[in-house]
Design a protein around this motif. Structure first.
Motif, PDB file in Angstrom:
ATOM      1  N   ALA A  42      -1.457  -1.639  12.229  1.00 48.68           N
ATOM      2  CA  ALA A  42      -1.843  -2.990  12.662  1.00 48.68           C
ATOM      3  C   ALA A  42      -1.471  -3.951  11.541  1.00 48.68           C
ATOM      4  CB  ALA A  42      -3.344  -3.029  12.913  1.00 48.68           C
ATOM      5  N   PRO A  43      -1.478  -5.242  11.808  1.00 47.81           N
ATOM      6  CA  PRO A  43      -1.133  -6.188  10.742  1.00 47.81           C
ATOM      7  C   PRO A  43      -2.052  -6.078   9.531  1.00 47.81           C
ATOM      8  CG  PRO A  43      -1.077  -7.286  12.858  1.00 47.81           C
ATOM      9  CD  PRO A  43      -1.646  -5.921  13.095  1.00 47.81           C
ATOM     10  N   THR A  44      -3.251  -5.543   9.734  1.00 49.23           N
ATOM     11  CA  THR A  44      -4.202  -5.508   8.626  1.00 49.23           C
ATOM     12  C   THR A  44      -4.370  -4.119   8.020  1.00 49.23           C
ATOM     13  OG1 THR A  44      -5.925  -5.208  10.274  1.00 49.23           O
ATOM     14  CG2 THR A  44      -5.559  -7.451   9.457  1.00 49.23           C
ATOM     15  N   GLY A  45      -3.662  -3.127   8.529  1.00 51.32           N
ATOM     16  CA  GLY A  45      -3.826  -1.799   7.968  1.00 51.32           C
ATOM     17  C   GLY A  45      -3.249  -0.729   8.867  1.00 51.32           C
ATOM     18  N   ALA A  46      -3.579   0.506   8.545  1.00 50.07           N
ATOM     19  CA  ALA A  46      -3.049   1.620   9.329  1.00 50.07           C
ATOM     20  C   ALA A  46      -4.018   2.788   9.224  1.00 50.07           C
ATOM     21  CB  ALA A  46      -1.675   2.026   8.818  1.00 50.07           C
ATOM     22  N   ARG A  47      -3.747   3.805  10.037  1.00 41.53           N
ATOM     23  CA  ARG A  47      -4.592   5.003  10.001  1.00 41.53           C
ATOM     24  C   ARG A  47      -3.700   6.207   9.736  1.00 41.53           C
ATOM     25  NH1 ARG A  47      -6.625   8.557  14.564  1.00 41.53           N
ATOM     26  NH2 ARG A  47      -8.437   9.634  13.724  1.00 41.53           N
ATOM     27  N   LEU A  48      -4.081   6.956   8.727  1.00 42.02           N
ATOM     28  CA  LEU A  48      -3.365   8.189   8.401  1.00 42.02           C
ATOM     29  C   LEU A  48      -4.267   9.359   8.744  1.00 42.02           C
ATOM     30  CD1 LEU A  48      -0.901   9.601   6.717  1.00 42.02           C
ATOM     31  CD2 LEU A  48      -2.650   9.823   4.984  1.00 42.02           C
ATOM     32  N   VAL A  49      -3.752  10.294   9.516  1.00 43.84           N
ATOM     33  CA  VAL A  49      -4.504  11.516   9.798  1.00 43.84           C
ATOM     34  C   VAL A  49      -3.991  12.603   8.857  1.00 43.84           C
ATOM     35  CG1 VAL A  49      -5.000  13.295  11.496  1.00 43.84           C
ATOM     36  CG2 VAL A  49      -4.936  10.908  12.190  1.00 43.84           C
ATOM     37  N   LEU A  50      -4.868  13.068   8.005  1.00 38.58           N
ATOM     38  CA  LEU A  50      -4.529  14.130   7.058  1.00 38.58           C
ATOM     39  C   LEU A  50      -4.840  15.455   7.730  1.00 38.58           C
ATOM     40  CD1 LEU A  50      -3.747  14.971   4.147  1.00 38.58           C
ATOM     41  CD2 LEU A  50      -6.162  14.766   3.547  1.00 38.58           C
ATOM     42  N   GLU A  51      -3.814  16.189   8.105  1.00 44.55           N
ATOM     43  CA  GLU A  51      -4.058  17.448   8.836  1.00 44.55           C
ATOM     44  C   GLU A  51      -4.493  18.562   7.891  1.00 44.55           C
ATOM     45  OE1 GLU A  51      -1.203  16.552  12.589  1.00 44.55           O
ATOM     46  OE2 GLU A  51      -0.870  18.349  11.450  1.00 44.55           O
ATOM     47  N   HIS A  52      -3.863  18.614   6.739  1.00 39.37           N
ATOM     48  CA  HIS A  52      -4.372  19.488   5.698  1.00 39.37           C
ATOM     49  C   HIS A  52      -3.766  19.066   4.379  1.00 39.37           C
ATOM     50  CE1 HIS A  52      -0.672  21.850   5.237  1.00 39.37           C
ATOM     51  NE2 HIS A  52      -0.564  21.806   6.547  1.00 39.37           N
ATOM     52  N   GLY A  53      -4.442  19.425   3.305  1.00 35.18           N
ATOM     53  CA  GLY A  53      -3.928  19.090   1.985  1.00 35.18           C
ATOM     54  C   GLY A  53      -4.585  17.843   1.434  1.00 35.18           C
ATOM     55  N   LYS A  54      -3.793  17.124   0.638  1.00 36.49           N
ATOM     56  CA  LYS A  54      -4.378  16.037  -0.141  1.00 36.49           C
ATOM     57  C   LYS A  54      -3.517  14.787  -0.048  1.00 36.49           C
ATOM     58  CE  LYS A  54      -5.635  15.192  -4.978  1.00 36.49           C
ATOM     59  NZ  LYS A  54      -5.595  15.788  -6.319  1.00 36.49           N
ATOM     60  N   VAL A  55      -4.187  13.651  -0.023  1.00 36.55           N
ATOM     61  CA  VAL A  55      -3.465  12.382  -0.021  1.00 36.55           C
ATOM     62  C   VAL A  55      -4.000  11.524  -1.170  1.00 36.55           C
ATOM     63  CG1 VAL A  55      -5.044  11.302   1.638  1.00 36.55           C
ATOM     64  CG2 VAL A  55      -2.765  10.398   1.366  1.00 36.55           C
ATOM     65  N   HIS A  56      -3.068  10.882  -1.836  1.00 34.73           N
ATOM     66  CA  HIS A  56      -3.453   9.914  -2.866  1.00 34.73           C
ATOM     67  C   HIS A  56      -3.208   8.531  -2.263  1.00 34.73           C
ATOM     68  CE1 HIS A  56      -3.979   8.029  -6.756  1.00 34.73           C
ATOM     69  NE2 HIS A  56      -2.867   7.348  -6.535  1.00 34.73           N
ATOM     70  N   ALA A  57      -4.239   7.719  -2.246  1.00 37.83           N
ATOM     71  CA  ALA A  57      -4.119   6.410  -1.591  1.00 37.83           C
ATOM     72  C   ALA A  57      -4.262   5.299  -2.613  1.00 37.83           C
ATOM     73  CB  ALA A  57      -5.205   6.272  -0.519  1.00 37.83           C
ATOM     74  N   ASN A  58      -3.353   4.366  -2.539  1.00 38.11           N
ATOM     75  CA  ASN A  58      -3.449   3.154  -3.354  1.00 38.11           C
ATOM     76  C   ASN A  58      -3.316   1.984  -2.384  1.00 38.11           C
ATOM     77  OD1 ASN A  58      -3.246   1.041  -5.116  1.00 38.11           O
ATOM     78  ND2 ASN A  58      -1.863   2.101  -6.528  1.00 38.11           N
ATOM     79  N   VAL A  59      -4.447   1.518  -1.931  1.00 41.45           N
ATOM     80  CA  VAL A  59      -4.479   0.508  -0.875  1.00 41.45           C
ATOM     81  C   VAL A  59      -4.611  -0.874  -1.504  1.00 41.45           C
ATOM     82  CG1 VAL A  59      -5.730  -0.329   1.137  1.00 41.45           C
ATOM     83  CG2 VAL A  59      -5.497   2.113   0.741  1.00 41.45           C
ATOM     84  N   VAL A  60      -3.692  -1.743  -1.157  1.00 42.78           N
ATOM     85  CA  VAL A  60      -3.724  -3.103  -1.688  1.00 42.78           C
ATOM     86  C   VAL A  60      -4.820  -3.887  -0.964  1.00 42.78           C
ATOM     87  CG1 VAL A  60      -2.425  -5.244  -1.896  1.00 42.78           C
ATOM     88  CG2 VAL A  60      -1.286  -3.058  -2.277  1.00 42.78           C
ATOM     89  N   PRO A  61      -5.780  -4.413  -1.707  1.00 39.36           N
ATOM     90  CA  PRO A  61      -6.882  -5.107  -1.028  1.00 39.36           C
ATOM     91  C   PRO A  61      -6.497  -6.520  -0.584  1.00 39.36           C
ATOM     92  CG  PRO A  61      -7.224  -5.085  -3.408  1.00 39.36           C
ATOM     93  CD  PRO A  61      -5.938  -4.381  -3.158  1.00 39.36           C
ATOM     94  N   THR A  62      -6.915  -6.862   0.612  1.00 41.37           N
ATOM     95  CA  THR A  62      -6.835  -8.244   1.074  1.00 41.37           C
ATOM     96  C   THR A  62      -8.130  -8.529   1.821  1.00 41.37           C
ATOM     97  OG1 THR A  62      -5.897  -7.775   3.242  1.00 41.37           O
ATOM     98  CG2 THR A  62      -4.330  -8.032   1.423  1.00 41.37           C
ATOM     99  N   THR A  77       0.832  -1.201   0.000  1.00 42.07           N
ATOM    100  CA  THR A  77       0.000   0.000   0.000  1.00 42.07           C
ATOM    101  C   THR A  77       0.868   1.253   0.000  1.00 42.07           C
ATOM    102  OG1 THR A  77      -1.829  -1.070   1.125  1.00 42.07           O
ATOM    103  CG2 THR A  77      -1.673   1.318   1.370  1.00 42.07           C
ATOM    104  N   VAL A  78       0.470   2.230  -0.796  1.00 40.55           N
ATOM    105  CA  VAL A  78       1.220   3.486  -0.845  1.00 40.55           C
ATOM    106  C   VAL A  78       0.248   4.642  -0.622  1.00 40.55           C
ATOM    107  CG1 VAL A  78       2.677   4.993  -2.238  1.00 40.55           C
ATOM    108  CG2 VAL A  78       2.876   2.520  -2.486  1.00 40.55           C
ATOM    109  N   LEU A  79       0.570   5.476   0.336  1.00 41.88           N
ATOM    110  CA  LEU A  79      -0.189   6.705   0.565  1.00 41.88           C
ATOM    111  C   LEU A  79       0.755   7.858   0.271  1.00 41.88           C
ATOM    112  CD1 LEU A  79      -1.846   5.793   4.003  1.00 41.88           C
ATOM    113  CD2 LEU A  79      -2.751   5.381   1.726  1.00 41.88           C
ATOM    114  N   GLU A  80       0.326   8.774  -0.572  1.00 39.96           N
ATOM    115  CA  GLU A  80       1.223   9.867  -0.958  1.00 39.96           C
ATOM    116  C   GLU A  80       0.596  11.211  -0.614  1.00 39.96           C
ATOM    117  OE1 GLU A  80       3.646   8.163  -4.791  1.00 39.96           O
ATOM    118  OE2 GLU A  80       1.663   9.025  -5.118  1.00 39.96           O
ATOM    119  N   LEU A  81       1.340  11.983   0.186  1.00 39.79           N
ATOM    120  CA  LEU A  81       0.875  13.335   0.510  1.00 39.79           C
ATOM    121  C   LEU A  81       1.322  14.276  -0.592  1.00 39.79           C
ATOM    122  CD1 LEU A  81       1.815  13.675   4.282  1.00 39.79           C
ATOM    123  CD2 LEU A  81      -0.475  13.496   3.323  1.00 39.79           C
TER     124      LEU A  81
END
Lengths: 421, 213
Positions: free
Chosen positions: A137-157, A121-125
């Motif tokens: 966590a083993p199954t994922g994570a949490r990103l807090v976007l304080e301001h701006g934009k994030v591009h997320a490419n989450v690998v599905p499982t 998985t790649v998250l790009e600010l």
């Protein structure tokens, strides 16, 4: 380019052909890794202080080969024994080639900040954005976007659970590609779906907002009071005004990990606990009437315990309870550390509600209470951000200057310097 | 409190950061003040150091080694060594030569290491062909592989001298300085290399003919 260096003609042709090939390869080498090189280099330089720098490449490769062989062997054994479980594999992330740190704020004024996770998985600010990975966590994570934009490419499982949080909104992701942009001034979350499906939740929304491939829209809290007052189905009766019955229906909290918070006994509190300790005005939301009922836990616990209960509620997503708990903690003569934390968290709640004056009061108290360190840096950072959100040029400049002088290597230092230029 | 001193470190940093934005990325790093900033571990100066010198280092290493998956690692290694020894650089207008010399030294170590490992493995990782880049040709790739395979039979210093002189196209004096050999020794090694390659001409006849056509 033909160069003659006195070589026999047949060899010269050969060498020229080889050189052209190398030139093509060198020209095709992008500078994409330069940013990572700089970060890695600084880390290596810091680590090499006080010792002679020797070549690390061969040693590194030896270790890589040894580790790969060991991992392969261990993998074969695990699979063969049928004990392999994906949820047991720890997740980690890197940014700019360095191991990422939970809770640290990341953001570059002029370049993309990539968070690369071990599952692909790649998250790009985007440039100028800021965010933190707050849990993993083993199954994922949490990103807090304080301001701006994030591009997320989450690998599905099958088990993946990812979350991007911005302001009051949480974007729940299983596996998809999307952009999320948070405007802290308009308080709108813009989500553009490229693939898959996400669900957006917030305490101000009733139910979930589902977005699918091709959707491109803003999500905002309904007009009205800026309070993150939850909908009726999520209301916390323990925080109802004093006019509410003193004994209410037992409250069942989501998550259910904290038995203490399940108790039903509620006690009336007849004074505002924030007044004695906190010169800052109390947040208007969640509503802070002069008389409120609070759970029994909060009425008998000491400041530290109340803080702990507040933290539990906050991590569970019950911000209304958490807000009240931190206010109560401030009225129980907390240690300066707890008081500073309480003010900081109350400040962030107020900021998320758009109550900048209230938030400023809390963050100023944090700066007063805290010696130089991460919390003080964060509080000054929030003050800087609030000034920016307000658009007050003089105040923004003053806070930028203070930030640069007080925290020259803080996460917002580059931004503050750029503003001063 | 904000500083009003125009020469405060903060002002210097702000001015330096502003100056950074005006410099070209490939500008030759000859400014003594800038090098002092690198020595002082100013992040912006370190970044510029990497940006300015990485291409040159990569180029020298590619010439010396012929390529390989470890070029990135070795470039990083060279940068690290250069940064940690920058304080010993007296003539600050010779930064590029200083760094190139370190790159040659790192390349020499890598060459020796490759040769030590060659007999240990079924194939050395650096012998695995790289993916072709844009502008790459099959003929060119064969030329590189054959040239460095032939050079592999030579002494390491001879290979260094040959590649720096004939592939990179440096002057004899520059080759002597970078390899820390005397001018006479460099000339002797170059002659030795040429003779050796020509002696292998029967093996390489077809290849050379292909390139000559």
């Amino acid at each position: 380019m033909k160069r003659t260096t006195g070589l026999a003609p047949s060899l010269q042709t050969w060498v020229d052909t080889a050189r052209r090939e190398q030139d093509a390869a060198l020209a095709a080498t992008k500078d994409a890794h330069l940013a990572e090189s700089v970060v890695a280099l600084r880390a290596a330089l810091a680590a090499s202080k006080g010792r002679n720098v020797r070549s690390t490449a061969p040693r590194f490769r030896t270790w890589v080969f040894a580790s790969a062989a060991f991992a392969l062997l261990a993998g074969v054994l695990l699979v063969a024994s049928g004990r392999f479980r994906s949820h047991g594999v720890p997740m980690a992330f890197t940014t700019f080639g360095q191991e990422g740190r939970l809770g640290d704020a990341y953001g570059e004024p002029a370049s993309v900040v990539p968070f690369r996770f071990t599952d692909g998985t790649v998250l790009e600010l985007d440039p100028g954005s800021r965010g933190r990975v707050t849990s993993i966590a083993p199954t994922g994570a949490r990103l807090v976007l304080e301001h701006g934009k994030v591009h997320a490419n989450v690998v599905p499982t099958k088990e993946s659970r990812w979350q991007v949080s911005a302001g009051p909104f949480d974007v729940h992701v299983r596996g998809t590609v999307f952009d999320a942009a948070w405007d802290e001034v308009t308080r709108k979350l813009h989500v553009k779906m490229v693939e898959g499906h996400v669900a957006v939740t917030a305490s101000c929304l009733v139910g979930e907002v589902h977005l699918y491939r091709g959707d491109d829209r803003d999500v905002a809290c309904p007009e009205g009071p800026s309070s993150p007052e939850p909908p009726a189905t999520l209301a916390a009766p323990s925080l109802a005004p004093a006019t509410a019955p003193a004994v209410t229906t037992p409250r069942v909290l989501p998550g259910g990990s904290s038995a203490g918070l399940r108790r039903t006994k509620e006690t009336e509190m007849t004074s505002d606990p924030t007044k004695a300790d906190d010169p800052a005005p109390a947040p208007s939301a969640p509503s802070a009437p002069a008389t409120v009922t609070i759970p029994g836990d909060l009425s008998v616990a000491d400041a530290h315990e109340v803080m702990r209960l507040g933290d539990e509620a906050r991590l569970r997503g019950d911000l209304v309870f958490a807000d009240r708990a931190y206010q109560v903690a401030l009225g129980r003569t907390p240690s300066s550390v707890d008081a500073a934390r309480a003010h900081y968290l109350l400040g962030t709640f107020a900021r998320d509600r758009g109550e900048f004056a209230v938030a400023e009061g809390h963050f100023v108290r944090v700066v007063e209470l805290t010696p130089p360190g991460e919390l003080r840096t964060s509080a000054d950072g929030r003050l800087f951000e609030i000034a920016r959100a307000r658009g007050d040029a003089n105040q923004l400049r003053a806070r930028a200057l203070r930030y640069v002088e007080e925290h020259p290597s803080g996460p917002l230092a580059d931004e503050a310097r750029a503003l001063l230029r | 409190m904000p500083s009003t001193d125009p020469e405060s470190p903060f002002d210097v940093r702000v001015r330096a950061s502003a100056a950074r934005g005006r410099t070209r990325r490939d500008e030759a790093p000859t400014d003594a003040a800038w090098i002092d900033a690198v020595i002082a571990e100013e992040p912006w100066a370190q970044r510029r150091f990497v940006e300015a010198l990485s291409p040159r280092i990569r180029r020298v290493l590619t010439r010396v080694l012929g390529g390989g998956a470890d070029i990135d690692d070795l470039t990083q290694d060279t940068l690290l060594r250069a940064l940690s020894r920058l304080g010993t650089l007296r003539e600050k207008d010779k930064l590029e030569a200083f760094v190139a010399k370190i790159a040659v030294f790192v390349g020499r170590e890598a060459l020796r290491a490759r040769r030590r490992r060659r007999w240990l493995r079924f194939f050395a990782p650096e012998d695995v062909p790289e993916l072709p880049s844009s502008g790459s040709t099959a003929e060119g790739r064969r030329a590189v592989t054959a040239l460095y395979a032939a050079l592999g039979s030579l002494d390491v210093d001879t290979q260094l001298a040959f590649t720096l002189r004939h592939v990179e196209g440096l002057e004899l004096t520059e080759v002597a300085e970078l390899t820390e050999l005397s001018l006479a020794t460099v000339k002797r090694r170059l002659l030795e290399a040429e003779r050796s390659l020509l002696a292998r001409a029967p093996d390489l006849k077809d290849l050379v003919a292909e390139f000559s056509s």
